[in-house]
Motif scaffolding. Sequence first.
Motif, PDB file in Angstrom:
ATOM      1  N   LYS A 106       0.838  -1.188   0.000  1.00 35.73           N
ATOM      2  CA  LYS A 106       0.000   0.000   0.000  1.00 35.73           C
ATOM      3  C   LYS A 106       0.882   1.251   0.000  1.00 35.73           C
ATOM      4  N   GLY A 107       0.544   2.175  -0.892  1.00 39.15           N
ATOM      5  CA  GLY A 107       1.281   3.431  -0.979  1.00 39.15           C
ATOM      6  C   GLY A 107       2.326   3.459  -2.075  1.00 39.15           C
ATOM      7  N   ASP A 108       2.712   2.292  -2.602  1.00 36.90           N
ATOM      8  CA  ASP A 108       3.678   2.277  -3.701  1.00 36.90           C
ATOM      9  C   ASP A 108       3.046   2.855  -4.951  1.00 36.90           C
ATOM     10  N   CYS A 109       3.869   3.507  -5.757  1.00 28.73           N
ATOM     11  CA  CYS A 109       3.397   4.033  -7.042  1.00 28.73           C
ATOM     12  C   CYS A 109       3.883   3.092  -8.135  1.00 28.73           C
ATOM     13  N   VAL A 110       2.993   2.720  -9.023  1.00 32.98           N
ATOM     14  CA  VAL A 110       3.311   1.820 -10.124  1.00 32.98           C
ATOM     15  C   VAL A 110       2.883   2.493 -11.424  1.00 32.98           C
ATOM     16  N   LEU A 137       0.777   5.850 -18.085  1.00 33.36           N
ATOM     17  CA  LEU A 137       1.675   6.416 -19.076  1.00 33.36           C
ATOM     18  C   LEU A 137       1.071   6.251 -20.465  1.00 33.36           C
ATOM     19  N   ASN A 138       1.216   7.265 -21.270  1.00 31.14           N
ATOM     20  CA  ASN A 138       0.709   7.233 -22.637  1.00 31.14           C
ATOM     21  C   ASN A 138       1.513   6.213 -23.428  1.00 31.14           C
ATOM     22  N   PHE A 139       0.842   5.245 -24.021  1.00 31.58           N
ATOM     23  CA  PHE A 139       1.556   4.179 -24.720  1.00 31.58           C
ATOM     24  C   PHE A 139       2.114   4.623 -26.071  1.00 31.58           C
ATOM     25  N   ASN A 140       1.888   5.864 -26.466  1.00 35.42           N
ATOM     26  CA  ASN A 140       2.444   6.374 -27.722  1.00 35.42           C
ATOM     27  C   ASN A 140       3.804   7.044 -27.534  1.00 35.42           C
ATOM     28  N   ILE A 141       4.195   7.318 -26.296  1.00 34.26           N
ATOM     29  CA  ILE A 141       5.474   7.990 -26.103  1.00 34.26           C
ATOM     30  C   ILE A 141       6.609   6.973 -26.110  1.00 34.26           C
ATOM     31  N   LYS A 142       7.791   7.418 -26.496  1.00 28.08           N
ATOM     32  CA  LYS A 142       8.936   6.527 -26.641  1.00 28.08           C
ATOM     33  C   LYS A 142      10.148   7.093 -25.920  1.00 28.08           C
ATOM     34  N   PHE A 150       8.366   8.384 -16.439  1.00 28.51           N
ATOM     35  CA  PHE A 150       8.554   7.376 -15.400  1.00 28.51           C
ATOM     36  C   PHE A 150       9.291   7.979 -14.204  1.00 28.51           C
ATOM     37  N   ASP A 151      10.333   8.758 -14.465  1.00 27.27           N
ATOM     38  CA  ASP A 151      11.084   9.401 -13.370  1.00 27.27           C
ATOM     39  C   ASP A 151      10.220  10.397 -12.608  1.00 27.27           C
ATOM     40  N   CYS A 152       9.402  11.176 -13.326  1.00 29.01           N
ATOM     41  CA  CYS A 152       8.593  12.218 -12.688  1.00 29.01           C
ATOM     42  C   CYS A 152       7.510  11.651 -11.775  1.00 29.01           C
TER      43      CYS A 152
END
Length: 170
Positions: A106-110, A137-142, A150-152
Amino acid sequence: MSTTLGWLYALAAGFLSAYVVQKLCFPYFWRDLLFLMKVIRYGVRLELFKLTSSVRTVLDRFIEQAQRIPNKPFVIYDGTVYTYRDLELRSNKLANVFFHNMHLKKGDCVALLIGNEPDFVSAWFGLAKVGCSVAFLNFNIKSKSLLHCFDCCGAKTLIIGSGFSLSAIK
């Protein structure tokens, strides 16, 4: 009597001059005041609602519906029908995998990088059942953009859908 009449004239002149100054310097004062009163009224109603009722999430509503109408179609994808029961069972299995095998708590970000498919809903509900917050996450970004997102979001784990490969992300 004349002093009383003088006071009335002075009072009327004061109100009139205050009205004129208000209209010239603050033309939207009354409109803003009425809007502020509405905001305060809605805020009070919202706080009263929070105190008198419990918070219901999308997951709570889904679980209620899965118990009430388990055989009703919930998702139709590529000609295949997924009922409430199907997605409830799948999300329970995923929640067990997330908790026991991936050691999420509980509390983890995924972060979820899944396309428009039934597993998106199953993974989201499974993570919610564990108590994890989810970053979609937008699946169109690369590549660099994906890494930045992901970092943000501060995610501990990235879950990638079946339609993706590591070479497609680059």
